[in-house]
Design a protein around this motif. Structure first.
Motif, PDB file in Angstrom:
ATOM      1  N   THR A  99     -22.504  81.878  14.812  1.00  0.00           N
ATOM      2  CA  THR A  99     -23.032  83.190  14.449  1.00  0.00           C
ATOM      3  C   THR A  99     -24.538  83.069  14.286  1.00  0.00           C
ATOM      4  O   THR A  99     -25.016  82.212  13.556  1.00  0.00           O
ATOM      5  N   LEU A 100     -25.278  83.937  14.987  1.00  0.00           N
ATOM      6  CA  LEU A 100     -26.731  83.956  14.913  1.00  0.00           C
ATOM      7  C   LEU A 100     -27.183  85.301  14.372  1.00  0.00           C
ATOM      8  O   LEU A 100     -26.711  86.347  14.821  1.00  0.00           O
ATOM      9  N   GLU A 101     -28.090  85.278  13.422  1.00  0.00           N
ATOM     10  CA  GLU A 101     -28.640  86.506  12.860  1.00  0.00           C
ATOM     11  C   GLU A 101     -29.855  86.922  13.687  1.00  0.00           C
ATOM     12  O   GLU A 101     -30.723  86.105  13.997  1.00  0.00           O
ATOM     13  N   ILE A 102     -29.922  88.203  14.054  1.00  0.00           N
ATOM     14  CA  ILE A 102     -31.078  88.724  14.784  1.00  0.00           C
ATOM     15  C   ILE A 102     -32.127  89.125  13.757  1.00  0.00           C
ATOM     16  O   ILE A 102     -31.917  90.047  12.966  1.00  0.00           O
ATOM     17  N   CYS A 103     -33.252  88.406  13.750  1.00  0.00           N
ATOM     18  CA  CYS A 103     -34.345  88.705  12.815  1.00  0.00           C
ATOM     19  C   CYS A 103     -35.355  89.661  13.434  1.00  0.00           C
ATOM     20  O   CYS A 103     -35.917  90.500  12.741  1.00  0.00           O
ATOM     21  N   SER A 104     -35.617  89.515  14.730  1.00  0.00           N
ATOM     22  CA  SER A 104     -36.516  90.397  15.478  1.00  0.00           C
ATOM     23  C   SER A 104     -36.196  90.227  16.956  1.00  0.00           C
ATOM     24  O   SER A 104     -35.312  89.447  17.313  1.00  0.00           O
ATOM     25  N   SER A 105     -36.914  90.932  17.818  1.00  0.00           N
ATOM     26  CA  SER A 105     -36.644  90.814  19.252  1.00  0.00           C
ATOM     27  C   SER A 105     -37.018  89.435  19.789  1.00  0.00           C
ATOM     28  O   SER A 105     -36.618  89.064  20.885  1.00  0.00           O
ATOM     29  N   ASN A 106     -37.784  88.662  19.033  1.00  0.00           N
ATOM     30  CA  ASN A 106     -38.214  87.333  19.468  1.00  0.00           C
ATOM     31  C   ASN A 106     -37.700  86.196  18.598  1.00  0.00           C
ATOM     32  O   ASN A 106     -38.086  85.050  18.804  1.00  0.00           O
ATOM     33  N   LYS A 107     -36.858  86.499  17.603  1.00  0.00           N
ATOM     34  CA  LYS A 107     -36.432  85.453  16.669  1.00  0.00           C
ATOM     35  C   LYS A 107     -34.971  85.626  16.271  1.00  0.00           C
ATOM     36  O   LYS A 107     -34.539  86.715  15.884  1.00  0.00           O
ATOM     37  N   LEU A 108     -34.214  84.516  16.373  1.00  0.00           N
ATOM     38  CA  LEU A 108     -32.836  84.441  15.905  1.00  0.00           C
ATOM     39  C   LEU A 108     -32.766  83.356  14.845  1.00  0.00           C
ATOM     40  O   LEU A 108     -33.580  82.441  14.825  1.00  0.00           O
ATOM     41  N   LYS A 109     -31.773  83.458  13.967  1.00  0.00           N
ATOM     42  CA  LYS A 109     -31.612  82.461  12.923  1.00  0.00           C
ATOM     43  C   LYS A 109     -30.175  81.961  12.925  1.00  0.00           C
ATOM     44  O   LYS A 109     -29.235  82.745  12.913  1.00  0.00           O
ATOM     45  N   LYS A 110     -30.028  80.628  12.964  1.00  0.00           N
ATOM     46  CA  LYS A 110     -28.721  79.971  12.896  1.00  0.00           C
ATOM     47  C   LYS A 110     -28.734  79.118  11.642  1.00  0.00           C
ATOM     48  O   LYS A 110     -29.356  78.075  11.601  1.00  0.00           O
ATOM     49  N   GLU A 111     -28.097  79.619  10.597  1.00  0.00           N
ATOM     50  CA  GLU A 111     -28.124  78.986   9.282  1.00  0.00           C
ATOM     51  C   GLU A 111     -29.581  78.817   8.847  1.00  0.00           C
ATOM     52  O   GLU A 111     -30.268  79.790   8.684  1.00  0.00           O
ATOM     53  N   LYS A 112     -30.090  77.596   8.738  1.00  0.00           N
ATOM     54  CA  LYS A 112     -31.480  77.380   8.307  1.00  0.00           C
ATOM     55  C   LYS A 112     -32.432  77.168   9.485  1.00  0.00           C
ATOM     56  O   LYS A 112     -33.606  76.905   9.296  1.00  0.00           O
ATOM     57  N   ILE A 113     -31.929  77.314  10.707  1.00  0.00           N
ATOM     58  CA  ILE A 113     -32.714  77.048  11.912  1.00  0.00           C
ATOM     59  C   ILE A 113     -33.218  78.359  12.501  1.00  0.00           C
ATOM     60  O   ILE A 113     -32.443  79.275  12.737  1.00  0.00           O
ATOM     61  N   SER A 114     -34.525  78.452  12.742  1.00  0.00           N
ATOM     62  CA  SER A 114     -35.110  79.610  13.418  1.00  0.00           C
ATOM     63  C   SER A 114     -35.302  79.299  14.891  1.00  0.00           C
ATOM     64  O   SER A 114     -35.854  78.260  15.239  1.00  0.00           O
ATOM     65  N   LEU A 115     -34.800  80.187  15.753  1.00  0.00           N
ATOM     66  CA  LEU A 115     -34.955  80.052  17.198  1.00  0.00           C
ATOM     67  C   LEU A 115     -35.902  81.135  17.665  1.00  0.00           C
ATOM     68  O   LEU A 115     -35.676  82.318  17.412  1.00  0.00           O
ATOM     69  N   ARG A 116     -36.972  80.756  18.347  1.00  0.00           N
ATOM     70  CA  ARG A 116     -37.957  81.712  18.839  1.00  0.00           C
ATOM     71  C   ARG A 116     -37.947  81.765  20.356  1.00  0.00           C
ATOM     72  O   ARG A 116     -37.738  80.748  21.013  1.00  0.00           O
ATOM     73  N   ARG A 117     -38.213  82.955  20.882  1.00  0.00           N
ATOM     74  CA  ARG A 117     -38.269  83.158  22.318  1.00  0.00           C
ATOM     75  C   ARG A 117     -39.486  82.438  22.886  1.00  0.00           C
ATOM     76  O   ARG A 117     -40.564  82.504  22.326  1.00  0.00           O
ATOM     77  N   ARG A 118     -39.258  81.752  24.003  1.00  0.00           N
ATOM     78  CA  ARG A 118     -40.372  81.124  24.704  1.00  0.00           C
ATOM     79  C   ARG A 118     -41.154  82.173  25.458  1.00  0.00           C
ATOM     80  O   ARG A 118     -40.580  83.094  26.014  1.00  0.00           O
ATOM     81  N   LYS A 119     -42.445  81.980  25.501  1.00  0.00           N
ATOM     82  CA  LYS A 119     -43.283  82.943  26.238  1.00  0.00           C
ATOM     83  C   LYS A 119     -43.681  82.407  27.570  1.00  0.00           C
ATOM     84  O   LYS A 119     -43.612  81.296  27.882  1.00  0.00           O
TER      85      LYS A 119
END
Length: 86
Positions: free
Chosen positions: A66-86
């Motif tokens: 389960t991933l939380e949508i924080c913004s259009s460029n950022k997802l969060k998996k538990e304590k890990i932030s995933l950012r979109r590559r540009k």
């Protein structure tokens, strides 16, 4: 120990999540769905029976992430932030 993550969400609903840990990588392949502020990933593959892979597999053993949508460029998996590559 160093960690690096790579997530591909494809338009056809398939996905690939790779977790790199020093010399080991764990790959989860599956399908994703958007459920409001949450992205659910259901994995099609399971880790092998290799004990090292089983110990490092985490949620792949359950088959769902389960991933939380924080913004259009950022997802969060538990304590890990995933950012979109540009």
């Amino acid at each position: 120990m160093g960690y690096n993550y790579h997530l591909e969400l494809k338009e056809d609903g398939t996905c690939k999540f790779i977790m790199y840990q020093d010399l080991h990588s764990n790959i989860g392949l599956g399908r994703w769905t958007n459920q409001g502020k949450i992205i659910m990933i259901e994995y099609d593959n399971r880790p092998s029976t290799d004990i090292a892979e089983l110990l490092m597999a985490g949620s792949y053993l359950r088959g769902v992430d389960t991933l939380e949508i924080c913004s259009s460029n950022k997802l969060k998996k538990e304590k890990i932030s995933l950012r979109r590559r540009k």
